[in-house]
Design a protein around this motif. Structure first.
Motif, short mmCIF file in Angstrom:
data_model
loop_
_atom_site.label_atom_id
_atom_site.label_comp_id
_atom_site.label_asym_id
_atom_site.label_seq_id
_atom_site.Cartn_x
_atom_site.Cartn_y
_atom_site.Cartn_z
N ASP A 1 -24.52 17.07 15.76
CA ASP A 1 -24.49 17.97 16.91
C ASP A 1 -23.55 17.42 17.98
N ASN A 2 -22.41 18.10 18.21
CA ASN A 2 -21.50 17.70 19.27
C ASN A 2 -22.01 18.08 20.66
N GLY A 3 -23.03 18.92 20.72
CA GLY A 3 -23.53 19.36 22.01
C GLY A 3 -24.22 18.28 22.80
N GLY A 4 -24.47 17.12 22.18
CA GLY A 4 -25.12 16.04 22.90
C GLY A 4 -24.17 15.19 23.72
N PHE A 5 -22.87 15.53 23.75
CA PHE A 5 -21.89 14.74 24.46
C PHE A 5 -21.55 15.37 25.81
N ASN A 6 -21.31 14.52 26.82
CA ASN A 6 -20.93 15.01 28.14
C ASN A 6 -19.53 15.61 28.12
N GLU A 7 -19.26 16.44 29.13
CA GLU A 7 -17.99 17.15 29.18
C GLU A 7 -16.80 16.20 29.29
N ASP A 8 -16.92 15.15 30.13
CA ASP A 8 -15.81 14.21 30.28
C ASP A 8 -15.45 13.56 28.96
N LEU A 9 -16.46 13.21 28.18
CA LEU A 9 -16.20 12.57 26.88
C LEU A 9 -15.61 13.56 25.89
N LEU A 10 -16.10 14.79 25.88
CA LEU A 10 -15.58 15.80 24.97
C LEU A 10 -14.08 16.03 25.18
N HIS A 11 -13.64 15.97 26.44
CA HIS A 11 -12.23 16.21 26.73
C HIS A 11 -11.35 15.00 26.40
N ARG A 12 -11.96 13.91 25.99
CA ARG A 12 -11.20 12.75 25.54
C ARG A 12 -11.28 12.58 24.02
N MET A 13 -11.87 13.54 23.35
CA MET A 13 -12.12 13.43 21.92
C MET A 13 -11.21 14.34 21.10
N VAL A 14 -10.95 13.92 19.88
CA VAL A 14 -10.40 14.81 18.85
C VAL A 14 -11.56 15.11 17.91
N ILE A 15 -11.96 16.36 17.85
CA ILE A 15 -13.16 16.75 17.11
C ILE A 15 -12.77 17.24 15.72
N LEU A 16 -13.37 16.66 14.72
CA LEU A 16 -13.13 17.05 13.33
C LEU A 16 -14.45 17.56 12.74
N SER A 17 -14.44 18.78 12.25
CA SER A 17 -15.61 19.35 11.58
C SER A 17 -15.36 19.27 10.07
N LEU A 18 -16.09 18.41 9.41
CA LEU A 18 -15.86 18.16 7.99
C LEU A 18 -16.71 19.08 7.12
N PRO A 19 -16.19 19.51 5.98
CA PRO A 19 -16.97 20.39 5.09
C PRO A 19 -18.11 19.62 4.43
N GLU A 20 -19.15 20.33 4.11
CA GLU A 20 -20.30 19.72 3.44
C GLU A 20 -19.93 19.37 2.00
N ILE A 21 -20.39 18.22 1.56
CA ILE A 21 -20.13 17.76 0.18
C ILE A 21 -21.26 18.25 -0.72
N GLY A 22 -20.92 19.00 -1.74
CA GLY A 22 -21.92 19.50 -2.67
C GLY A 22 -22.50 18.37 -3.52
N GLU A 23 -23.69 18.59 -4.03
CA GLU A 23 -24.35 17.54 -4.80
C GLU A 23 -23.56 17.17 -6.06
N ASN A 24 -22.83 18.12 -6.61
CA ASN A 24 -22.05 17.83 -7.83
C ASN A 24 -20.72 17.17 -7.53
N LYS A 25 -20.40 16.93 -6.23
CA LYS A 25 -19.14 16.31 -5.85
C LYS A 25 -19.32 14.98 -5.13
N ARG A 26 -20.56 14.53 -4.97
CA ARG A 26 -20.80 13.27 -4.28
C ARG A 26 -20.41 12.09 -5.16
N LYS A 27 -19.94 11.02 -4.50
CA LYS A 27 -19.50 9.83 -5.21
C LYS A 27 -20.25 8.61 -4.69
N ASP A 28 -20.46 7.65 -5.57
CA ASP A 28 -21.11 6.41 -5.14
C ASP A 28 -20.07 5.51 -4.48
N GLU A 29 -20.56 4.50 -3.76
CA GLU A 29 -19.68 3.65 -2.96
C GLU A 29 -18.68 2.89 -3.82
N ALA A 30 -19.09 2.46 -5.01
CA ALA A 30 -18.18 1.71 -5.88
C ALA A 30 -16.96 2.55 -6.26
#
Length: 278
Positions: free
Chosen positions: A64-93
């Motif tokens: 939730d980006n709504g928890g950030f103050n306005e001053d901080l939001l205006h200093r941010m580059v906001i990236l909304s990432l797509p959800e990863i489907g269960e059949n596309k998840r990868k392990d750390e290795a």
């Protein structure tokens, strides 16, 4: 204090799974983004100070980006990432293996961008500089080496700033109430007490609010509301009564949507990028 000490010992600060930041931490992150410092007494010394001075990139990850103050939001580059489907998840290795395979190309592309930025920085001209002007100029100077056309970055950055303004407006009850209040008028002037009384919907959203709290919230909301064509000005004390007044003005013509054509016209870069990589 702890944040500044950590920043002085790190190249980047990362905070994972953030849902809310209190005002003090948010203000500290704003100072860290543009550069700031602090001085404290050196341990076991009566007359010596230790100075911590840092400017660092900060990575914030959350739902939730709504928890950030306005001053901080205006200093941010906001990236909304797509959800990863269960059949596309990868392990750390597997992720580490894939990253190691492409790491040389990633590092080379980043170094190409830095090299181009250093070369082109003196020739970059932006007619309209955003709030984080130095960041925008440096990124524009590097864009040709990263496979982008002139103006691509400032176009994307302007759209991102517009998204940040929308989030800040939605997350601030005061900014939202003032925006709705000014939709049927072009100008209003009065005290904070009179404005608080006029913003009837604000009491329903926030509960009891003092005039001092409203005055502070108005100051914080100025940059965000300005992007929606609403200007807030604190006036000198009224003669005879001594009342401290605020003036609110709505200028619909000041609100503009970024366009590709406008962004291309704003950028002038005489530098040439050699050896551009795909």
């Amino acid at each position: 204090r702890d944040l500044m000490i950590s920043a002085s010992r790190s190249h980047m600060l990362a905070f994972d799974n953030i849902s809310h930041l209190d005002s003090r931490l948010s203000d500290a992150l704003c100072r860290l983004a543009t550069g700031g410092g602090m001085a404290i007494r050196t341990l076991y010394k009566d007359d010596e100070e230790t100075i911590f001075d840092a400017q660092r990139p900060v990575l914030l990850n959350g739902i939730d980006n709504g928890g950030f103050n306005e001053d901080l939001l205006h200093r941010m580059v906001i990236l909304s990432l797509p959800e990863i489907g269960e059949n596309k998840r990868k392990d750390e290795a597997l992720l580490r293996k894939e990253f190691e395979a492409v790491k040389p190309q990633v590092l080379g592309a980043l170094l190409n961008g830095v090299s181009a930025a250093l070369k082109n920085l003196p020739t970059v001209k932006l007619d309209n500089k955003p709030r984080m002007a130095d960041f925008a100029i440096a990124a524009t100077a590097a864009e040709c080496a990263l496979g982008f056309k002139p103006g691509d970055f400032i176009y994307a950055y302007n759209r991102n700033r517009k998204d940040a303004s929308d989030i800040a407006l939605e997350s601030s009850p005061v900014a939202t109430a003032v925006y709705e209040f000014m939709q049927k008028k072009n100008e209003w002037a009065g005290t904070t007490a009179e404005l608080l009384k006029s913003l009837k919907c604000l009491q329903e959203r926030t509960g009891p609010m003092t005039t001092r709290g409203l005055s502070s919230a108005l100051e914080r909301s100025k940059p965000n509301l300005r992007s929606f064509g609403i200007r807030i000005q604190r006036l000198p004390r009224e003669g005879g009564t001594g009342r401290r007044l605020f003036r609110l003005e709505r200028r619909p013509e000041a609100v503009s949507q970024p366009s590709q054509a406008q962004s291309e016209q704003q950028v002038a870069c005489d530098g040439v990028c050699d050896g551009r990589r795909d």
